[in-house]
Write a protein that holds these residues in place. Structure first.
Motif: not given
Length: 218
Positions: A30-33, A40-44, A130-131, A167-170
């Motif tokens: 989460x920090x990196x992206x 944002x964290x809640x949604x992720x 996230x598949x 997180x990358x895909x997000x």
């Protein structure tokens, strides 16, 4: 701000056996992206929590019955005869590998997922929180994370890479921006269907996780 283990378990109580393993991986990802605000964290966390069965499933479950295959996938992706041959039925387990090669292979798989070789559907089936699915996603994900996912797609089954790939895909699909705009259902739609504006599978459960996360993190 990093989340705590207590917060993670308030949101995803079924993750208790793996929470201590995933906590640093999630915070690092989460920090990196830049998934760096409570909204944002809640949604992720709600979306990856739903997609991974609360951090417990890092490989796609292809245990479909014949009826589920025919309902979920159109005939371009799996023929009726193949669904009847490979799906779970009375006295017979599902053929997971054959199902993956049908629904993620063939002409549809080549066009939509970059799976052009026989067996690519199974090799590049959904993995991570996230598949990540298909060569079209494994290739840029591997490049971004510095991983050889083409030859070792199973790396996404490791907690660190499972979280980072999600997180990358997000970030790659501008989901931070949708989070900021409060468009939570559209986030699920992008993840589940590839486009906003549709009703994602498990919409009610995704929303319940999101509402809980907002209470915990905001």
């Amino acid at each position: 701000m990093p989340i705590t283990e207590q917060q993670l378990l308030q949101l995803l109580p079924n993750a208790r056996p793996v929470a201590c393993i995933f906590l640093p991986a999630l915070n690092q990802a989460m920090t990196r992206y830049k998934i760096d605000s409570p909204v944002r964290q809640s949604a992720f966390l709600a979306q990856v929590g739903y997609e991974s069965g609360q951090l417990r499933n890092l490989v796609e479950n292809l245990n479909y019955s014949v009826e589920a295959l025919l309902m979920k996938f159109n005939r371009e992706r799996i023929r009726e005869a193949d669904a009847k041959a490979y799906g779970r039925a009375a006295g017979r387990a599902a053929n997971h590998q054959a199902i993956a090669n049908c629904v993620y292979g063939g002409a549809w798989g080549a066009k939509s997922l970059g799976n052009k070789k026989p067996g690519d559907g199974w090799l590049y089936r959904g993995r991570g929180l996230i598949q990540i699915t298909g060569l079209v996603n494994y290739t840029p994900c591997g490049a971004a994370l510095g991983l050889d996912l083409i030859n070792h797609p199973e790396l996404l089954e490791q907690p660190e890479h499972a979280a980072m790939s999600a997180a990358w895909w997000w970030a790659s699909h501008d989901l931070n921006e949708l989070s900021d705009a409060g468009r939570f259902q559209d986030i699920g739609s992008v993840i589940n269907t590839g486009k906003p504006g549709r009703l994602p599978h498990g919409a009610d459960e995704r929303k319940a996780l999101y509402d809980r996360a907002l209470r915990v993190l905001v």
